[in-house]
Scaffold this active site. Structure first.
Site, PDB file in Angstrom:
ATOM      1  N   GLN A 171      12.621  34.976 -13.208  1.00  0.00           N
ATOM      2  CA  GLN A 171      13.445  33.833 -12.823  1.00  0.00           C
ATOM      3  C   GLN A 171      12.946  33.186 -11.527  1.00  0.00           C
ATOM      4  O   GLN A 171      12.984  31.953 -11.380  1.00  0.00           O
ATOM      5  CB  GLN A 171      14.901  34.246 -12.682  1.00  0.00           C
ATOM      6  CG  GLN A 171      15.792  33.009 -12.713  1.00  0.00           C
ATOM      7  CD  GLN A 171      17.233  33.362 -12.917  1.00  0.00           C
ATOM      8  OE1 GLN A 171      17.742  34.289 -12.299  1.00  0.00           O
ATOM      9  NE2 GLN A 171      17.911  32.644 -13.781  1.00  0.00           N
TER      10      GLN A 171
ATOM     11  N   GLU B  69       0.825  -1.210   0.000  1.00  0.00           N
ATOM     12  CA  GLU B  69       0.000   0.000   0.000  1.00  0.00           C
ATOM     13  C   GLU B  69       0.866   1.270   0.000  1.00  0.00           C
ATOM     14  O   GLU B  69       0.655   2.175  -0.799  1.00  0.00           O
ATOM     15  CB  GLU B  69      -0.957  -0.013   1.194  1.00  0.00           C
ATOM     16  CG  GLU B  69      -2.108   0.947   0.967  1.00  0.00           C
ATOM     17  CD  GLU B  69      -3.117   0.959   2.090  1.00  0.00           C
ATOM     18  OE1 GLU B  69      -4.150   0.312   1.956  1.00  0.00           O
ATOM     19  OE2 GLU B  69      -2.864   1.665   3.097  1.00  0.00           O
TER      20      GLU B  69
ATOM     21  N   ARG C 297       0.733  34.221 -19.432  1.00  0.00           N
ATOM     22  CA  ARG C 297       0.709  35.576 -18.835  1.00  0.00           C
ATOM     23  C   ARG C 297       2.075  36.244 -18.851  1.00  0.00           C
ATOM     24  O   ARG C 297       2.210  37.353 -18.348  1.00  0.00           O
ATOM     25  CB  ARG C 297       0.286  35.502 -17.365  1.00  0.00           C
ATOM     26  CG  ARG C 297      -1.098  35.020 -17.143  1.00  0.00           C
ATOM     27  CD  ARG C 297      -1.317  34.760 -15.678  1.00  0.00           C
ATOM     28  NE  ARG C 297      -1.571  35.972 -14.926  1.00  0.00           N
ATOM     29  CZ  ARG C 297      -2.783  36.489 -14.733  1.00  0.00           C
ATOM     30  NH1 ARG C 297      -3.827  35.891 -15.249  1.00  0.00           N
ATOM     31  NH2 ARG C 297      -2.944  37.594 -14.029  1.00  0.00           N
TER      32      ARG C 297
END
Ligand SMILES: Cc1cc2nc3c(=O)[nH]c(=O)nc-3n(C[C@H](O)[C@H](O)[C@H](O)COP(=O)(O)OP(=O)(O)OC[C@H]3O[C@@H](n4cnc5c(N)ncnc54)[C@H](O)[C@@H]3O)c2cc1C
Length: 373
Positions: free
Chosen positions: A272, A240, A266
């Site tokens: 940066q 799991e 946009r």
């Protein structure tokens, strides 16, 4: 080391993408997990993808199943569905595959693989899910076999499940051989199922609380041998923890691509600082992914539980939460307007911090293994 995806895995990945499209066309984007939805998953072969062929599955290994679930998340299958199916497959079915007697496997696995029966793991209890070894649900000898008394909490699929893989303490036996795993059917006399109506996220995972009042349990319903519950628990947790969040990483990748496209449109990705934040998310996603592949690969090879499984679960769940939050900050007002579904994704991701053991429980496991090295 060979990191290449095989051509069979490649085919499985594209089949998973195709399935995601058919699922959405049939039921919409995030439908409640009704029995019809389960049967659709079963008919398309995904509920038993890593169940052996002789029991109605596709016989893939865990790593291939992880790649397929990741592809489904990337293709838009809702997280609550991926989670519900993951609990059924990597929890309940794998418990039977790994530890079931022949009669138990042939009775249940074909039905579980077809979606005619739904499976759940019922380990956690209201008094605390972290310390499973001291569970309070009791399995006591009776004339016909055993009687089961106790309560279980937060059971994924519990509201619908036909089969519960459950953990119980045998008070007469000495620790650590006093914990057993058993199979309990939905129609068991003395079992009450109380669905949880509203959870913070993963809202179609049909969670429930269970109460067992004198449920009869036959010797043949024990999974593995009496007192072998802790070994089975570790083995099931390995499957799991390694696999259940694969689809969530695929979904995170999908969100990253959508938000990146939005920011590029946009002109914001020209900053940066924005680019660095996107690059960090990409790197974290990739790190979590390779740890998950490593854990599934190890589980396929019979590696001892739980070192890589716990590292993977810890890393994937924290990556999901932190990167989703970062994406919401990056998408800013558009995220707030709900364009990318990030609020819902974050609520779902928060659930993954606790499911299959909290982050601190993963750290306990990793730390304990470290001490033994
Ligand atoms: C979305 C979701 C799905 C789930 N599905 C299932 C399911 O299908 N089956 C099932 O059985 N359970 C399921 N659970 C339950 C889950 O396994 C438990 O929530 C988890 O094990 C924690 O147990 P608890 O909530 O009782 O917290 P507690 O055990 O009460 O812990 C509370 C806090 O104490 C910390 N803590 C406790 N003990 C220690 C320790 N020894 N060392 C360090 N910190 C510790 C925990 O990290 C946590 O922060 C699910 C939970 C969620 C959120």
């Amino acid at each position: 080391m060979d990191f290449a995806v095989s051509s069979a895995q490649d085919t499985l990945i594209s089949e998973a993408g195709g399935f995601a499209g058919r699922l959405a066309a049939q039921f919409g984007g995030d439908p409640p997990m009704t029995r019809d939805v389960w049967k659709f998953w079963g008919a398309e072969g995904w509920l038993g993808v890593c169940v052996p062929r002789e029991y109605g599955g596709r016989g893939e290994d865990l790593l291939s199943a992880v790649l397929a679930f990741e592809a489904m998340g990337r293709a838009g299958v809702a997280r609550s569905q991926l989670f519900a199916v993951g609990a059924h497959l990597f929890g309940c079915c794998m418990a039977l595959v790994r530890h079931g007697a022949e009669a138990q496997r042939s009775e249940w696995l074909p039905r579980l693989a077809r979606g005619e029966a739904i499976g759940a793991l019922a380990f956690s209890e209201p008094a605390g899910g972290s310390d499973l070894a001291s569970c309070e649900t009791r399995l006591e000898s009776s004339e016909e076999g055993y009687r089961l008394n106790g309560r279980k909490s937060l059971v994924t699929n519990g509201a619908l499940a036909d089969l519960f893989v459950m953990l119980a303490r045998m008070p007469s036996a000495p620790a650590p051989l006093n914990v057993s795993t058993l199979l309990l059917g939905r129609d068991s006399p003395g079992l009450t199922i109380d669905p949880l109506e509203a959870t913070e996220g993963l809202r179609h995972s049909n969670q429930a609380e269970l109460a067992m009042l004198g449920c009869p349990v036959a010797q043949a319903d024990l999974l593995g041998h009496p007192g072998g519950g802790m070994g089975i628990l570790l083995s099931v947790m390995q499957c799991e923890r390694s696999c259940i969040l694969a689809g969530f990483l695929g979904a995170l990748e999908r969100d990253l691509v959508a938000v990146t496209a939005h920011l590029t449109e946009r002109g914001a990705s020209g900053h940066q600082a924005v680019l660095h934040r996107l690059a960090t998310i990409r790197t974290r996603l990739e790190t979590a992914r390779w740890l998950m592949y490593r854990a599934a690969w190890g589980a396929d090879r019979g590696e001892k539980p739980l070192l890589h499984a716990s590292m993977s679960k810890l890393t994937v769940s924290t990556t999901l939460v932190e990167c989703t939050k970062e994406l919401a900050e990056l998408a800013a007002g558009e995220a707030w307007k709900g364009r990318f579904g990030l609020g819902r994704a974050l609520a779902d991701a928060i659930g993954t911090l606790s499911a299959s053991g909290t982050s601190h429980v993963q750290l306990n496991t990793i730390g304990a293994l470290l001490e033994r090295e």
